[in-house]
Design an enzyme around this catalytic site. Structure first.
Site, PDB file in Angstrom:
ATOM      1  N   HIS A 135      -7.225 -11.300  -7.714  1.00 19.92           N
ATOM      2  CA  HIS A 135      -8.602 -11.669  -8.059  1.00 19.92           C
ATOM      3  C   HIS A 135      -9.493 -10.454  -7.899  1.00 19.92           C
ATOM      4  O   HIS A 135      -9.126  -9.480  -7.236  1.00 19.92           O
ATOM      5  CB  HIS A 135      -9.094 -12.828  -7.193  1.00 19.92           C
ATOM      6  CG  HIS A 135      -9.116 -12.524  -5.731  1.00 19.92           C
ATOM      7  ND1 HIS A 135     -10.203 -12.000  -5.101  1.00 19.92           N
ATOM      8  CD2 HIS A 135      -8.162 -12.650  -4.782  1.00 19.92           C
ATOM      9  CE1 HIS A 135      -9.932 -11.826  -3.826  1.00 19.92           C
ATOM     10  NE2 HIS A 135      -8.694 -12.210  -3.593  1.00 19.92           N
TER      11      HIS A 135
ATOM     12  N   VAL B 227       8.225   5.175  12.920  1.00 16.43           N
ATOM     13  CA  VAL B 227       7.525   6.346  13.466  1.00 16.43           C
ATOM     14  C   VAL B 227       7.045   5.996  14.870  1.00 16.43           C
ATOM     15  O   VAL B 227       6.339   4.994  15.066  1.00 16.43           O
ATOM     16  CB  VAL B 227       6.348   6.743  12.544  1.00 16.43           C
ATOM     17  CG1 VAL B 227       5.492   7.834  13.191  1.00 16.43           C
ATOM     18  CG2 VAL B 227       6.878   7.207  11.203  1.00 16.43           C
TER      19      VAL B 227
ATOM     20  N   SER C 248      -4.461  -7.186  -4.575  1.00 11.86           N
ATOM     21  CA  SER C 248      -5.200  -6.982  -5.822  1.00 11.86           C
ATOM     22  C   SER C 248      -5.634  -5.528  -5.971  1.00 11.86           C
ATOM     23  O   SER C 248      -5.635  -4.975  -7.065  1.00 11.86           O
ATOM     24  CB  SER C 248      -6.449  -7.876  -5.840  1.00 11.86           C
ATOM     25  OG  SER C 248      -6.114  -9.192  -5.487  1.00 11.86           O
TER      26      SER C 248
ATOM     27  N   ILE D  58       0.843  -1.203   0.000  1.00 15.60           N
ATOM     28  CA  ILE D  58       0.000   0.000   0.000  1.00 15.60           C
ATOM     29  C   ILE D  58       0.881   1.257   0.000  1.00 15.60           C
ATOM     30  O   ILE D  58       0.697   2.155  -0.829  1.00 15.60           O
ATOM     31  CB  ILE D  58      -0.978  -0.020   1.202  1.00 15.60           C
ATOM     32  CG1 ILE D  58      -1.924  -1.217   1.092  1.00 15.60           C
ATOM     33  CG2 ILE D  58      -1.760   1.297   1.294  1.00 15.60           C
ATOM     34  CD1 ILE D  58      -2.795  -1.255  -0.152  1.00 15.60           C
TER      35      ILE D  58
ATOM     36  N   THR E 209       2.815  -8.050   2.968  1.00 20.89           N
ATOM     37  CA  THR E 209       3.117  -8.078   1.537  1.00 20.89           C
ATOM     38  C   THR E 209       4.094  -9.188   1.154  1.00 20.89           C
ATOM     39  O   THR E 209       4.163  -9.593   0.005  1.00 20.89           O
ATOM     40  CB  THR E 209       3.646  -6.678   1.125  1.00 20.89           C
ATOM     41  OG1 THR E 209       2.644  -5.726   1.464  1.00 20.89           O
ATOM     42  CG2 THR E 209       3.976  -6.575  -0.332  1.00 20.89           C
TER      43      THR E 209
ATOM     44  N   SER F  39      -1.142 -15.240  -0.186  1.00 24.93           N
ATOM     45  CA  SER F  39      -1.462 -16.248  -1.207  1.00 24.93           C
ATOM     46  C   SER F  39      -1.158 -15.801  -2.627  1.00 24.93           C
ATOM     47  O   SER F  39      -1.342 -16.579  -3.575  1.00 24.93           O
ATOM     48  CB  SER F  39      -2.934 -16.652  -1.111  1.00 24.93           C
ATOM     49  OG  SER F  39      -3.206 -17.192   0.145  1.00 24.93           O
TER      50      SER F  39
ATOM     51  N   SER G 219      -6.843  -9.012   2.895  1.00 31.07           N
ATOM     52  CA  SER G 219      -7.129  -9.494   1.547  1.00 31.07           C
ATOM     53  C   SER G 219      -8.447  -8.878   1.055  1.00 31.07           C
ATOM     54  O   SER G 219      -9.381  -8.748   1.840  1.00 31.07           O
ATOM     55  CB  SER G 219      -7.237 -11.014   1.573  1.00 31.07           C
ATOM     56  OG  SER G 219      -7.263 -11.505   0.284  1.00 31.07           O
TER      57      SER G 219
ATOM     58  N   LYS H  60     -11.098 -17.143   1.973  1.00 29.92           N
ATOM     59  CA  LYS H  60     -11.667 -17.627   0.723  1.00 29.92           C
ATOM     60  C   LYS H  60     -11.615 -19.140   0.656  1.00 29.92           C
ATOM     61  O   LYS H  60     -12.057 -19.740  -0.272  1.00 29.92           O
ATOM     62  CB  LYS H  60     -10.869 -17.048  -0.450  1.00 29.92           C
ATOM     63  CG  LYS H  60     -11.283 -15.666  -0.828  1.00 29.92           C
ATOM     64  CD  LYS H  60     -10.535 -15.192  -2.042  1.00 29.92           C
ATOM     65  CE  LYS H  60      -9.054 -15.253  -1.854  1.00 29.92           C
ATOM     66  NZ  LYS H  60      -8.557 -14.497  -0.709  1.00 29.92           N
TER      67      LYS H  60
ATOM     68  N   CYS I  73      24.053 -18.237  -4.744  1.00 31.96           N
ATOM     69  CA  CYS I  73      22.901 -19.024  -4.281  1.00 31.96           C
ATOM     70  C   CYS I  73      22.718 -20.171  -5.272  1.00 31.96           C
ATOM     71  O   CYS I  73      22.302 -19.947  -6.411  1.00 31.96           O
ATOM     72  CB  CYS I  73      21.645 -18.150  -4.215  1.00 31.96           C
ATOM     73  SG  CYS I  73      20.145 -19.097  -3.903  1.00 31.96           S
TER      74      CYS I  73
HETATM   75  C1  LIG Z   1      -2.176 -14.956   4.820  1.00 30.18           C
HETATM   76  C2  LIG Z   1      -2.521 -13.853   3.859  1.00 30.18           C
HETATM   77  C3  LIG Z   1      -3.039 -14.140   2.593  1.00 30.18           C
HETATM   78  C4  LIG Z   1      -3.359 -13.107   1.720  1.00 30.18           C
HETATM   79  N1  LIG Z   1      -3.736 -13.407   0.438  1.00 30.18           N
HETATM   80  C5  LIG Z   1      -4.008 -12.400  -0.435  1.00 30.18           C
HETATM   81  C6  LIG Z   1      -4.323 -12.694  -1.792  1.00 30.18           C
HETATM   82  O1  LIG Z   1      -4.260 -13.832  -2.250  1.00 30.18           O
HETATM   83  N2  LIG Z   1      -4.649 -11.653  -2.604  1.00 30.18           N
HETATM   84  C7  LIG Z   1      -4.696 -10.365  -2.160  1.00 30.18           C
HETATM   85  O2  LIG Z   1      -5.041  -9.486  -2.942  1.00 30.18           O
HETATM   86  N3  LIG Z   1      -4.347 -10.055  -0.891  1.00 30.18           N
HETATM   87  C8  LIG Z   1      -3.988 -11.036  -0.032  1.00 30.18           C
HETATM   88  N4  LIG Z   1      -3.617 -10.757   1.245  1.00 30.18           N
HETATM   89  C9  LIG Z   1      -3.648  -9.363   1.695  1.00 30.18           C
HETATM   90  C10 LIG Z   1      -2.412  -8.581   1.329  1.00 30.18           C
HETATM   91  O3  LIG Z   1      -1.239  -9.317   1.540  1.00 30.18           O
HETATM   92  C11 LIG Z   1      -2.419  -7.311   2.180  1.00 30.18           C
HETATM   93  O4  LIG Z   1      -3.653  -6.667   2.004  1.00 30.18           O
HETATM   94  C12 LIG Z   1      -1.324  -6.334   1.822  1.00 30.18           C
HETATM   95  O5  LIG Z   1      -0.081  -6.966   1.738  1.00 30.18           O
HETATM   96  C13 LIG Z   1      -1.291  -5.227   2.869  1.00 30.18           C
HETATM   97  O6  LIG Z   1      -0.285  -4.320   2.544  1.00 30.18           O
HETATM   98  P1  LIG Z   1       0.085  -3.138   3.513  1.00 30.18           P
HETATM   99  O7  LIG Z   1       1.055  -2.298   2.799  1.00 30.18           O
HETATM  100  O8  LIG Z   1      -1.167  -2.496   4.025  1.00 30.18           O
HETATM  101  O9  LIG Z   1       0.720  -3.829   4.809  1.00 30.18           O
HETATM  102  P2  LIG Z   1       2.180  -4.428   5.040  1.00 30.18           P
HETATM  103  O10 LIG Z   1       2.671  -5.177   3.896  1.00 30.18           O
HETATM  104  O11 LIG Z   1       2.111  -5.143   6.348  1.00 30.18           O
HETATM  105  O12 LIG Z   1       3.092  -3.128   5.183  1.00 30.18           O
HETATM  106  C14 LIG Z   1       3.053  -2.262   6.277  1.00 30.18           C
HETATM  107  C15 LIG Z   1       4.454  -1.737   6.496  1.00 30.18           C
HETATM  108  O13 LIG Z   1       4.437  -0.738   7.506  1.00 30.18           O
HETATM  109  C16 LIG Z   1       5.629  -0.852   8.274  1.00 30.18           C
HETATM  110  N5  LIG Z   1       5.414  -0.204   9.563  1.00 30.18           N
HETATM  111  C17 LIG Z   1       4.617  -0.614  10.579  1.00 30.18           C
HETATM  112  N6  LIG Z   1       4.658   0.261  11.606  1.00 30.18           N
HETATM  113  C18 LIG Z   1       5.499   1.256  11.217  1.00 30.18           C
HETATM  114  C19 LIG Z   1       5.954   2.446  11.853  1.00 30.18           C
HETATM  115  N7  LIG Z   1       5.548   2.792  13.075  1.00 30.18           N
HETATM  116  N8  LIG Z   1       6.841   3.234  11.194  1.00 30.18           N
HETATM  117  C20 LIG Z   1       7.283   2.906   9.956  1.00 30.18           C
HETATM  118  N9  LIG Z   1       6.878   1.769   9.314  1.00 30.18           N
HETATM  119  C21 LIG Z   1       5.986   0.971   9.932  1.00 30.18           C
HETATM  120  C22 LIG Z   1       5.831  -2.357   8.368  1.00 30.18           C
HETATM  121  O14 LIG Z   1       7.158  -2.693   8.707  1.00 30.18           O
HETATM  122  C23 LIG Z   1       5.428  -2.812   6.983  1.00 30.18           C
HETATM  123  O15 LIG Z   1       6.533  -2.873   6.112  1.00 30.18           O
HETATM  124  C24 LIG Z   1      -3.231 -11.764   2.132  1.00 30.18           C
HETATM  125  C25 LIG Z   1      -2.684 -11.471   3.379  1.00 30.18           C
HETATM  126  C26 LIG Z   1      -2.294 -12.502   4.218  1.00 30.18           C
HETATM  127  C27 LIG Z   1      -1.615 -12.162   5.508  1.00 30.18           C
END
Ligand SMILES: Cc1cc2nc3c(=O)[nH]c(=O)nc-3n(C[C@H](O)[C@H](O)[C@H](O)COP(=O)(O)OP(=O)(O)OC[C@H]3O[C@@H](n4cnc5c(N)ncnc54)[C@H](O)[C@@H]3O)c2cc1C
Length: 490
Positions: A51, A174, A346, A14, A43, A47, A342, A252, A407
């Site tokens: 979709h 932060v 996507s 995100i 991230t 899975s 999730s 799902k 590797c």
């Molecule tokens: C088991 C599982 C299966 C999934 N399957 C799917 C799928 O098949 N298809 C799909 O579309 N989605 C899927 N998802 C959802 C998808 O992975 C997430 O919606 C997405 O990765 C969320 O991204 P994000 O950037 O919000 O969070 P994150 O990837 O968690 O990123 C947040 C970041 O913020 C950082 N952070 C936290 N606190 C601080 C702070 N105080 N200061 C600075 N940095 C900070 C963290 O270190 C991290 O790097 C799945 C998720 C999981 C866990």
């Protein structure tokens, strides 16, 4: 102190999608990330399915942003040269009439949402996937599911933002914000302070904590753990679609799928937990996944043979099961993008574009002009192992480091590791090299390459070997022997 137009907290998919979309504009942008590299949270462990909301509840933000996501995301992946398996399709199997009825309802919902979907007979299903359990009576089929490389995509988005002058700061957590009247005026990390006109909270599991630095909040992120099996590439062609069993309302349904790298991924559970750092796997849950999903769908797969690792990812689920996207209540320049469970992968581009509209509404930044010298594409990139013999030999003649395999499992050369260390977003931790190049993701899980990579990072950056980390502060691999030497191995 440099003052940014927009500051993003968190470099998951995100935060990086936001950086990518914002970097199109003539703005000063920064991303603060508490770990050593991008894609460290949800991230990196999920899975990997792209979709368009086959099971998202109509009327929710989750359903809104996932609509048309396949077209949106594939356009971006093509521009950034990110590999994916387009439209490999989903097959959800039914073992009895009751399950088949549920799948028919799923087909009707999918058709109503404009997706392609149909019911397959047992024979049709087994023709498509001969390794599926012959005890099934039919299946749901939709072609509108692709498989992507989540961290490859995240890295590419971040790199493109970086080519377009976004500043990334790693190992910067932060820990507080400073406010004046109804505005946030700076955020603080342990080491530094950063100022911006607009702040965006994309901190994943910790988005509630970060939001609470600003004001009292009325949402809470509850981690929901998903555990997985990863099978060796030898098993990667066991299935060619995403195969799933019916979900239980909170997921799902468990899946078996071929990854973009040729492995087989199987999982995942969906268990609510309290500890946001608990990414461990348990025998009980893995047994459950094997019994209720893997062996049930694909009886030829073993519980142990061919399994190269097991891991877990944590979904950042808000207790109301929807996304929290919007301006903070009491300040006008802080936007939360929280609870992105999730299908957050996507929907990442759709979410980012929507959040940019919210940024515009704050009127904190006046001009939203597209950059004159905007770089729309990342340079095409090929791993040495993907080159033909002549191309590889040419490269090795120019630089012998491209001929030295570090590797062995994933066939990554020293030259590629050196390039990653000096790339636009420098990969200087073990996990960063792992996500950028796949070192340590193969059969031996880093047993052979780890110490060699530590040495290369040291040689290229001058970082003391004992300071080289797996990822976050405190995750160093090596320790200095105490005075007089370590006698424990005498
Ligand atoms: C088991 C599982 C299966 C999934 N399957 C799917 C799928 O098949 N298809 C799909 O579309 N989605 C899927 N998802 C959802 C998808 O992975 C997430 O919606 C997405 O990765 C969320 O991204 P994000 O950037 O919000 O969070 P994150 O990837 O968690 O990123 C947040 C970041 O913020 C950082 N952070 C936290 N606190 C601080 C702070 N105080 N200061 C600075 N940095 C900070 C963290 O270190 C991290 O790097 C799945 C998720 C999981 C866990």
């Amino acid at each position: 102190m440099k003052k940014y137009d927009v500051l993003i907290i968190g470099a998951g998919i995100i935060g990086c999608s936001l950086a990518y979309e914002l970097a199109k504009y003539d703005l000063e942008i920064a991303v603060l990330e508490k770990t050593s590299y991008v894609a460290s949270g949800a991230t990196k462990a999920n899975s990997a399915m792209l979709h368009e909301g086959l099971s998202t509840k109509p009327g929710t933000l989750r359903a809104k942003f996932v609509k048309n996501s396949r077209k949106l995301l594939t356009e971006v992946m093509d521009k950034l040269h990110v590999p994916y398996k387009e439209g490999i399709g989903l097959i959800t199997v039914a073992f009895n009439e009751q399950e088949l009825e549920l799948l028919k309802k799923q087909r009707d919902d999918a058709l109503e949402n404009g997706l392609d979907a149909r019911i397959l007979s047992k024979e049709e299903t087994l023709k498509l996937e001969p390794n599926i359990n012959s005890g099934i009576i039919g299946a749901f089929y939709s072609k509108s599911v692709s498989v992507i490389g989540p961290y490859e995509l995240c890295i590419a988005l971040a790199e493109n933002a970086s080519y377009n002058k976004t500043d990334f700061y790693f190992n910067e957590e932060v820990i507080s914000v400073e406010k004046y009247q109804n505005r946030v005026i700076k955020v603080k990390t342990k080491q530094n302070e950063y100022q911006a006109k607009i702040y965006i909270n994309a901190a994943g599991l910790y988005s509630d904590t970060v939001a609470s630095f600003v004001e009292d909040i009325d949402f809470r992120i509850q981690p929901r753990k998903g555990e997985y099996f990863l099978y060796d590439k030898k098993y990667g062609s066991t299935v060619s679609h995403v195969i799933s069993v019916l979900g239980n309302g909170k997921s799902k349904g468990m899946i078996v799928l071929p990854t973009i790298h040729g492995n087989l991924l199987a999982g995942s559970s969906a268990v609510s937990i309290d500890d946001k750092e608990d990414k461990g796997t348990t025998k009980e849950t893995l047994d459950m996944i094997y019994q209720e999903a893997i062996s049930k769908m694909i009886p030829s797969l073993s519980r142990t043979e061919g399994v190269i690792t097991c891991f877990a990812g944590l979904r950042a689920s808000e207790v109301n099961e929807d996304y929290i996207i919007g301006k903070a209540k009491t300040v006008k320049n802080f936007i939360n993008v929280a609870g992105i469970q999730s299908p957050g992968l996507s929907s990442c581009i759709a979410i980012a574009r929507y959040v940019i509209e919210l940024c515009k509404q704050t009127q904190e930044v006046e001009l939203w002009n597209i950059k004159n010298n905007y770089i729309a594409e990342n340079p095409p990139y090929k791993r040495i192992v993907e080159l033909n013999e002549d191309e590889a030999n040419d490269l090795i003649r120019k630089n012998a480091d491209y001929g030295e395999i570090i590797c062995r499992c994933e066939l990554v050369t020293k030259g590629e590791i050196i390039d990653a260390i000096h790339s636009i977003i420098p990969a200087t931790s073990i996990d960063a090299i792992k996500r950028k190049l796949r070192c340590g993701m193969g059969r031996c899980q880093g047993g052979f390459c780890l110490e060699r990579i530590i040495k290369i990072i040291h040689e290229e950056t001058g970082i003391d070997m004992v300071e080289i980390r797996k990822d976050c502060v405190g995750s160093n691999y090596l320790i200095k022997p105490s005075k007089g030497g370590d006698k424990s191995h005498d």
